[in-house]
Design a protein around this motif. Structure first.
Motif, PDB file in Angstrom:
ATOM      1  N   ILE A 155       0.967  -1.070  -0.100  1.00 54.91           N
ATOM      2  CA  ILE A 155       0.244  -0.078   0.033  1.00 54.91           C
ATOM      3  C   ILE A 155       0.928   1.200  -0.054  1.00 54.91           C
ATOM      4  CG2 ILE A 155      -1.818   1.244   1.220  1.00 54.91           C
ATOM      5  CD1 ILE A 155      -2.766  -1.385   2.229  1.00 54.91           C
ATOM      6  N   ASN A 156       2.005   1.136   0.955  1.00 55.85           N
ATOM      7  CA  ASN A 156       2.747   2.389   0.865  1.00 55.85           C
ATOM      8  C   ASN A 156       2.278   3.822   0.765  1.00 55.85           C
ATOM      9  OD1 ASN A 156       5.549   3.410   1.039  1.00 55.85           O
ATOM     10  ND2 ASN A 156       5.752   3.444  -1.268  1.00 55.85           N
ATOM     11  N   HIS A 157       1.414   4.134   1.713  1.00 59.71           N
ATOM     12  CA  HIS A 157       0.811   5.438   1.795  1.00 59.71           C
ATOM     13  C   HIS A 157       0.937   5.856   3.237  1.00 59.71           C
ATOM     14  CE1 HIS A 157      -2.473   8.240   1.174  1.00 59.71           C
ATOM     15  NE2 HIS A 157      -2.704   7.848  -0.187  1.00 59.71           N
ATOM     16  N   SER A 158       1.260   7.053   3.195  1.00 63.50           N
ATOM     17  CA  SER A 158       1.370   7.821   4.563  1.00 63.50           C
ATOM     18  C   SER A 158       0.175   8.052   5.268  1.00 63.50           C
ATOM     19  CB  SER A 158       2.009   9.246   4.333  1.00 63.50           C
ATOM     20  OG  SER A 158       1.210  10.165   3.699  1.00 63.50           O
ATOM     21  N   SER A 159      -0.796   7.962   4.695  1.00 69.33           N
ATOM     22  CA  SER A 159      -2.277   7.972   5.599  1.00 69.33           C
ATOM     23  C   SER A 159      -2.944   6.846   5.963  1.00 69.33           C
ATOM     24  CB  SER A 159      -3.301   8.926   4.733  1.00 69.33           C
ATOM     25  OG  SER A 159      -2.862  10.127   4.471  1.00 69.33           O
ATOM     26  N   VAL A 160      -2.127   5.499   5.818  1.00 68.34           N
ATOM     27  CA  VAL A 160      -2.715   4.109   6.206  1.00 68.34           C
ATOM     28  C   VAL A 160      -1.605   3.758   7.247  1.00 68.34           C
ATOM     29  CG1 VAL A 160      -3.177   1.822   5.402  1.00 68.34           C
ATOM     30  CG2 VAL A 160      -3.598   3.976   3.851  1.00 68.34           C
ATOM     31  N   SER A 161      -2.408   3.198   8.177  1.00 73.49           N
ATOM     32  CA  SER A 161      -1.570   2.628   9.556  1.00 73.49           C
ATOM     33  C   SER A 161      -2.557   1.345   9.852  1.00 73.49           C
ATOM     34  CB  SER A 161      -1.879   3.483  10.803  1.00 73.49           C
ATOM     35  OG  SER A 161      -0.911   4.903  10.365  1.00 73.49           O
ATOM     36  N   LEU A 162      -1.931   0.770  11.019  1.00 73.16           N
ATOM     37  CA  LEU A 162      -2.392  -0.597  11.477  1.00 73.16           C
ATOM     38  C   LEU A 162      -2.685  -0.579  12.705  1.00 73.16           C
ATOM     39  CD1 LEU A 162      -2.560  -3.761  10.356  1.00 73.16           C
ATOM     40  CD2 LEU A 162      -0.132  -3.777  11.012  1.00 73.16           C
ATOM     41  N   TYR A 163      -3.812  -1.116  13.093  1.00 76.07           N
ATOM     42  CA  TYR A 163      -4.082  -1.426  14.483  1.00 76.07           C
ATOM     43  C   TYR A 163      -3.597  -2.803  14.996  1.00 76.07           C
ATOM     44  CZ  TYR A 163      -8.214   1.746  14.907  1.00 76.07           C
ATOM     45  OH  TYR A 163      -9.098   2.973  15.413  1.00 76.07           O
ATOM     46  N   TRP A 164      -3.484  -3.122  16.241  1.00 71.59           N
ATOM     47  CA  TRP A 164      -2.956  -4.469  16.754  1.00 71.59           C
ATOM     48  C   TRP A 164      -3.887  -4.829  17.669  1.00 71.59           C
ATOM     49  CZ3 TRP A 164      -1.397  -6.489  21.269  1.00 71.59           C
ATOM     50  CH2 TRP A 164      -0.819  -7.834  21.041  1.00 71.59           C
ATOM     51  N   GLN A 165      -4.224  -6.156  17.810  1.00 66.53           N
ATOM     52  CA  GLN A 165      -4.483  -6.833  18.920  1.00 66.53           C
ATOM     53  C   GLN A 165      -3.897  -8.474  18.893  1.00 66.53           C
ATOM     54  OE1 GLN A 165      -8.514  -6.637  17.359  1.00 66.53           O
ATOM     55  NE2 GLN A 165      -8.627  -8.685  16.778  1.00 66.53           N
ATOM     56  N   PRO A 166      -4.247  -8.925  19.900  1.00 67.87           N
ATOM     57  CA  PRO A 166      -3.472 -10.301  20.081  1.00 67.87           C
ATOM     58  C   PRO A 166      -4.494 -11.163  19.586  1.00 67.87           C
ATOM     59  CG  PRO A 166      -4.700  -9.400  22.381  1.00 67.87           C
ATOM     60  CD  PRO A 166      -4.790  -8.455  21.357  1.00 67.87           C
ATOM     61  N   SER A 167      -3.586 -12.214  18.825  1.00 69.90           N
ATOM     62  CA  SER A 167      -4.431 -13.035  18.142  1.00 69.90           C
ATOM     63  C   SER A 167      -4.671 -14.473  19.023  1.00 69.90           C
ATOM     64  CB  SER A 167      -3.727 -13.811  16.764  1.00 69.90           C
ATOM     65  OG  SER A 167      -4.188 -15.058  16.433  1.00 69.90           O
ATOM     66  N   PRO A 168      -6.080 -14.710  19.170  1.00 72.12           N
ATOM     67  CA  PRO A 168      -6.349 -16.018  19.888  1.00 72.12           C
ATOM     68  C   PRO A 168      -5.774 -17.305  19.436  1.00 72.12           C
ATOM     69  CG  PRO A 168      -8.449 -15.241  18.570  1.00 72.12           C
ATOM     70  CD  PRO A 168      -7.119 -14.312  18.315  1.00 72.12           C
ATOM     71  N   PHE A 169      -5.085 -17.504  18.407  1.00 69.44           N
ATOM     72  CA  PHE A 169      -4.825 -18.514  17.741  1.00 69.44           C
ATOM     73  C   PHE A 169      -3.348 -18.624  17.851  1.00 69.44           C
ATOM     74  CE2 PHE A 169      -8.297 -16.943  14.969  1.00 69.44           C
ATOM     75  CZ  PHE A 169      -9.247 -18.224  15.418  1.00 69.44           C
ATOM     76  N   GLU A 170      -2.529 -17.587  18.531  1.00 66.51           N
ATOM     77  CA  GLU A 170      -1.112 -17.591  18.701  1.00 66.51           C
ATOM     78  C   GLU A 170      -0.788 -17.459  20.167  1.00 66.51           C
ATOM     79  OE1 GLU A 170       0.663 -18.186  16.427  1.00 66.51           O
ATOM     80  OE2 GLU A 170      -0.388 -17.432  14.524  1.00 66.51           O
ATOM     81  N   THR A 171       0.299 -17.804  20.489  1.00 68.35           N
ATOM     82  CA  THR A 171       0.795 -17.861  21.860  1.00 68.35           C
ATOM     83  C   THR A 171       1.179 -16.518  22.184  1.00 68.35           C
ATOM     84  OG1 THR A 171       3.187 -17.989  21.305  1.00 68.35           O
ATOM     85  CG2 THR A 171       2.020 -20.074  21.798  1.00 68.35           C
ATOM     86  N   VAL A 172       1.363 -16.241  23.717  1.00 64.65           N
ATOM     87  CA  VAL A 172       1.779 -14.890  23.843  1.00 64.65           C
ATOM     88  C   VAL A 172       2.952 -14.278  23.477  1.00 64.65           C
ATOM     89  CG1 VAL A 172       2.050 -13.398  25.979  1.00 64.65           C
ATOM     90  CG2 VAL A 172       0.216 -14.938  26.095  1.00 64.65           C
ATOM     91  N   ASN A 173       3.971 -15.211  23.426  1.00 63.66           N
ATOM     92  CA  ASN A 173       5.150 -14.749  23.051  1.00 63.66           C
ATOM     93  C   ASN A 173       5.185 -14.499  21.467  1.00 63.66           C
ATOM     94  OD1 ASN A 173       6.378 -15.054  25.297  1.00 63.66           O
ATOM     95  ND2 ASN A 173       6.990 -17.385  25.024  1.00 63.66           N
ATOM     96  N   LYS A 174       4.435 -15.146  20.723  1.00 58.06           N
ATOM     97  CA  LYS A 174       4.252 -14.805  19.236  1.00 58.06           C
ATOM     98  C   LYS A 174       3.476 -13.563  19.153  1.00 58.06           C
ATOM     99  CE  LYS A 174       3.916 -16.990  14.656  1.00 58.06           C
ATOM    100  NZ  LYS A 174       3.757 -18.248  13.936  1.00 58.06           N
ATOM    101  N   ASN A 175       2.600 -13.159  20.023  1.00 58.89           N
ATOM    102  CA  ASN A 175       1.766 -12.022  19.889  1.00 58.89           C
ATOM    103  C   ASN A 175       2.928 -10.772  20.086  1.00 58.89           C
ATOM    104  OD1 ASN A 175      -0.749 -12.940  18.981  1.00 58.89           O
ATOM    105  ND2 ASN A 175      -1.199 -13.279  20.993  1.00 58.89           N
ATOM    106  N   VAL A 176       3.548 -11.036  21.099  1.00 58.10           N
ATOM    107  CA  VAL A 176       4.614  -9.908  21.762  1.00 58.10           C
ATOM    108  C   VAL A 176       5.372  -9.711  20.527  1.00 58.10           C
ATOM    109  CG1 VAL A 176       6.458  -9.564  23.233  1.00 58.10           C
ATOM    110  CG2 VAL A 176       4.627 -10.664  23.828  1.00 58.10           C
ATOM    111  N   LYS A 177       5.948 -10.767  19.739  1.00 62.65           N
ATOM    112  CA  LYS A 177       6.868 -10.637  18.509  1.00 62.65           C
ATOM    113  C   LYS A 177       6.323  -9.843  17.593  1.00 62.65           C
ATOM    114  CE  LYS A 177       9.917 -14.523  19.600  1.00 62.65           C
ATOM    115  NZ  LYS A 177      10.491 -15.905  19.152  1.00 62.65           N
ATOM    116  N   SER A 178       4.844  -9.972  17.423  1.00 67.88           N
ATOM    117  CA  SER A 178       4.147  -9.444  16.212  1.00 67.88           C
ATOM    118  C   SER A 178       4.009  -7.799  16.514  1.00 67.88           C
ATOM    119  CB  SER A 178       2.746 -10.066  16.115  1.00 67.88           C
ATOM    120  OG  SER A 178       1.940  -9.399  17.249  1.00 67.88           O
ATOM    121  N   ILE A 179       4.124  -7.544  17.471  1.00 65.08           N
ATOM    122  CA  ILE A 179       4.074  -6.031  17.914  1.00 65.08           C
ATOM    123  C   ILE A 179       5.396  -5.358  17.391  1.00 65.08           C
ATOM    124  CG2 ILE A 179       4.244  -4.217  19.782  1.00 65.08           C
ATOM    125  CD1 ILE A 179       2.489  -6.030  21.562  1.00 65.08           C
ATOM    126  N   ASP A 180       6.350  -5.886  17.725  1.00 64.73           N
ATOM    127  CA  ASP A 180       7.724  -5.477  17.193  1.00 64.73           C
ATOM    128  C   ASP A 180       7.795  -5.242  15.572  1.00 64.73           C
ATOM    129  OD1 ASP A 180      10.317  -4.102  17.531  1.00 64.73           O
ATOM    130  OD2 ASP A 180      11.007  -5.966  17.006  1.00 64.73           O
TER     131      ASP A 180
END
Length: 259
Positions: A155-180
């Motif tokens: 997309i590469n557009h300055s007006s587009v961002s992303l929310y984040w939320q933990p995935s119920p299908f992943e481990t906590v550690n993998k969710n933590v890594k996804s934030i970074d």
């Protein structure tokens, strides 16, 4: 850097006025108004009314939570109708969904449609000073951190961002890594503590998720700028539970602020 918000869809059974009252009584600082019940697309008079009473309550409008799906032909409302409504709501951003199919199942053409539509609506919204936030969600092209990165880069557009939320299908550690992984595009966060049990969503008191969210906030605090932590869904749709959940979230935030 954290402020606590509320997604109005948490209480679909309450009126706009009742949600504002609940927010005031729980020290909620901002609301994401949903387009499915509380601020329907096309009802510009009601959107202006919702904006006015939210401001009077000294509560921020975080965004307009639309159910627009990028790249999907048949939809209940056009993006133009959603944009007009967001303007009347004085929302600084519109939340949309990255299509209607998971990243591993989508064809290249489906990816292209989502990317093309994202650029189109971002250009339209940018003219009105409104940002686009993509829902970070299953069964869309942002269902994993890697697919979200691929999409945002395309997309590469300055007006587009992303929310984040933990995935119920992943481990906590993998969710933590996804934030970074998605950090450079991250705007705000949906906060909840629930699990899928035999295809049923079981919502728990937020206090049951303290250890998980301590890890998430530790990673999120590296974020630059202000981030809204938006409470989304509470046990038994209870305002009393919302009060308790917000207190728990505030205690986690305070513990990090004190360090």
């Amino acid at each position: 850097m954290f402020q606590i918000g509320l997604c109005s869809v948490t209480f679909r059974n309450l009126s706009v006025e009742e949600i504002i009252e609940a927010a005031k009584n729980t020290d909620i600082q901002g609301i994401e108004w949903g387009g499915d019940i509380h601020v329907p697309p096309g009802d510009l008079e009601h959107a202006a009314y919702a904006a006015n009473i939210t401001r009077q309550a000294e509560i921020d409008i975080i965004s307009y939570g639309s159910y627009y799906r990028l790249g999907v032909k048949e939809q209940p409302f056009s993006f133009e109708a959603i944009l007009d409504t967001a303007e009347k709501l004085t929302a600084p951003a519109i939340r949309v969904w990255a299509g209607n199919i998971g990243s591993s199942e989508a064809t290249e053409r489906q990816w292209e449609k989502v990317i093309e539509d994202a650029k189109r609506i971002a250009d339209l919204a940018e003219k009105q000073g409104i940002h686009i936030n993509l829902e970070y969600h299953g069964r869309t092209l942002t269902d994993t951190a890697d697919s979200a990165i691929r999409l945002m880069k395309k997309i590469n557009h300055s007006s587009v961002s992303l929310y984040w939320q933990p995935s119920p299908f992943e481990t906590v550690n993998k969710n933590v890594k996804s934030i970074d992984t998605v950090r450079q595009w991250l705007s705000h966060v949906h906060v909840f503590h629930w699990q899928l049990v035999e295809n049923n969503v079981i919502v728990y008191p937020f206090s049951a998720g303290i250890s998980d969210w301590e890890k998430y906030l530790q990673q999120l605090e590296k974020q630059q700028g202000m981030c809204y932590l938006m409470m989304e869904f509470v046990k038994e749709d209870s305002i009393e539970q919302l009060k308790n959940d917000v207190k728990v979230l505030q205690s986690i935030i305070t513990s990090y602020s004190a360090k």
